[in-house]
Scaffold this motif. Structure first.
Motif, PDB file in Angstrom:
ATOM      1  N   ASN A 112       0.687  -1.362  -0.032  1.00 24.02           N
ATOM      2  CA  ASN A 112       0.329  -0.229  -0.264  1.00 24.02           C
ATOM      3  C   ASN A 112       1.405   1.324  -0.023  1.00 24.02           C
ATOM      4  O   ASN A 112       0.619   2.490  -1.058  1.00 24.02           O
ATOM      5  N   LEU A 161       2.195   1.793  -3.221  1.00 23.08           N
ATOM      6  CA  LEU A 161       1.516   2.492  -4.245  1.00 23.08           C
ATOM      7  C   LEU A 161       1.270   3.907  -4.428  1.00 23.08           C
ATOM      8  O   LEU A 161       0.899   4.326  -5.133  1.00 23.08           O
ATOM      9  N   ARG A 162       0.926   3.894  -2.876  1.00 16.68           N
ATOM     10  CA  ARG A 162       0.853   5.724  -2.620  1.00 16.68           C
ATOM     11  C   ARG A 162       1.941   6.016  -2.701  1.00 16.68           C
ATOM     12  O   ARG A 162       1.426   7.494  -3.528  1.00 16.68           O
ATOM     13  N   ALA A 183       3.554   6.404  -6.365  1.00 19.40           N
ATOM     14  CA  ALA A 183       3.815   6.331  -6.968  1.00 19.40           C
ATOM     15  C   ALA A 183       3.288   7.648  -7.945  1.00 19.40           C
ATOM     16  O   ALA A 183       2.453   7.908  -7.405  1.00 19.40           O
ATOM     17  N   CYS A 185      -0.432   9.187  -8.296  1.00 20.18           N
ATOM     18  CA  CYS A 185      -1.709   7.617  -7.387  1.00 20.18           C
ATOM     19  C   CYS A 185      -1.783   9.166  -6.370  1.00 20.18           C
ATOM     20  O   CYS A 185      -1.669   9.727  -5.979  1.00 20.18           O
ATOM     21  N   ALA A 236      -4.948   5.585  -2.654  1.00 16.50           N
ATOM     22  CA  ALA A 236      -3.647   4.080  -2.115  1.00 16.50           C
ATOM     23  C   ALA A 236      -5.121   3.723  -1.282  1.00 16.50           C
ATOM     24  O   ALA A 236      -4.643   4.049   0.068  1.00 16.50           O
ATOM     25  N   GLY A 286      -5.339   1.394  -5.988  1.00 21.48           N
ATOM     26  CA  GLY A 286      -4.324   2.889  -6.194  1.00 21.48           C
ATOM     27  C   GLY A 286      -6.114   3.396  -7.644  1.00 21.48           C
ATOM     28  O   GLY A 286      -6.155   2.651  -8.780  1.00 21.48           O
ATOM     29  N   ARG A 287      -5.841   4.728  -7.435  1.00 24.15           N
ATOM     30  CA  ARG A 287      -5.914   5.687  -8.326  1.00 24.15           C
ATOM     31  C   ARG A 287      -6.113   6.429  -8.585  1.00 24.15           C
ATOM     32  O   ARG A 287      -4.863   7.126  -8.122  1.00 24.15           O
ATOM     33  N   PHE A 288      -5.533   6.354 -10.012  1.00 22.47           N
ATOM     34  CA  PHE A 288      -4.498   7.363 -11.161  1.00 22.47           C
ATOM     35  C   PHE A 288      -4.853   8.999 -11.564  1.00 22.47           C
ATOM     36  O   PHE A 288      -6.410   8.496 -11.664  1.00 22.47           O
ATOM     37  N   GLN A 311      -0.428   6.508 -15.999  1.00 21.34           N
ATOM     38  CA  GLN A 311       0.580   6.726 -14.336  1.00 21.34           C
ATOM     39  C   GLN A 311       0.047   5.478 -14.223  1.00 21.34           C
ATOM     40  O   GLN A 311       1.076   4.809 -13.940  1.00 21.34           O
ATOM     41  N   ALA A 312      -1.425   4.882 -14.503  1.00 23.45           N
ATOM     42  CA  ALA A 312      -1.314   3.305 -13.905  1.00 23.45           C
ATOM     43  C   ALA A 312      -0.686   2.397 -14.337  1.00 23.45           C
ATOM     44  O   ALA A 312      -0.038   1.348 -13.785  1.00 23.45           O
ATOM     45  N   ALA A 348       2.360   2.260 -12.914  1.00 28.53           N
ATOM     46  CA  ALA A 348       2.935   1.748 -11.573  1.00 28.53           C
ATOM     47  C   ALA A 348       2.701   0.476 -11.689  1.00 28.53           C
ATOM     48  O   ALA A 348       3.323  -0.736 -10.745  1.00 28.53           O
TER      49      ALA A 348
END
Length: 92
Positions: free
Chosen positions: A9, A12-13, A15, A18, A21, A32-34, A39-40, A43
């Motif tokens: 986590n 991911l946070r 990245a 992001c 996360a 995660g939401r990008f 970007q997604a 990551a």
């Protein structure tokens, strides 16, 4: 939170791109939401290198607003069949 899930986590946070996360449920899923698809995908690529034993994927968010839902059409009788088999879904 199990340290392994916390580490994933945290990675991911931080990245690039992001926005959010989170861990879902008991930690079986971390997502995660990008800000962009690029970007997604970047990551996901980076996470796969660090966590090769885990399933990692970039996926779009679905637009599930009422307007979008209204465009979806279930086969004839589908809703009635579900309601008949699941009492909690029956209309009062």
């Amino acid at each position: 939170m199990v340290p392994l899930v916390g580490n994933l986590n945290a990675q991911l946070r931080v990245a690039n791109g992001c926005i959010l996360a989170r861990m879902a449920g008991s930690g079986a899923t971390v997502f995660g939401r990008f800000g962009s698809s690029a970007q997604a995908h970047q990551a996901a690529h980076d996470l796969r290198e660090t966590w090769p034993a885990y399933w990692v994927a970039a996926a779009p968010l679905l637009d599930y607003t009422r307007a979008a839902a209204a465009q979806l059409q279930a086969p004839a009788g589908y809703v009635e069949q579900i309601r008949a088999t699941m009492p909690a879904l029956r209309e009062p």
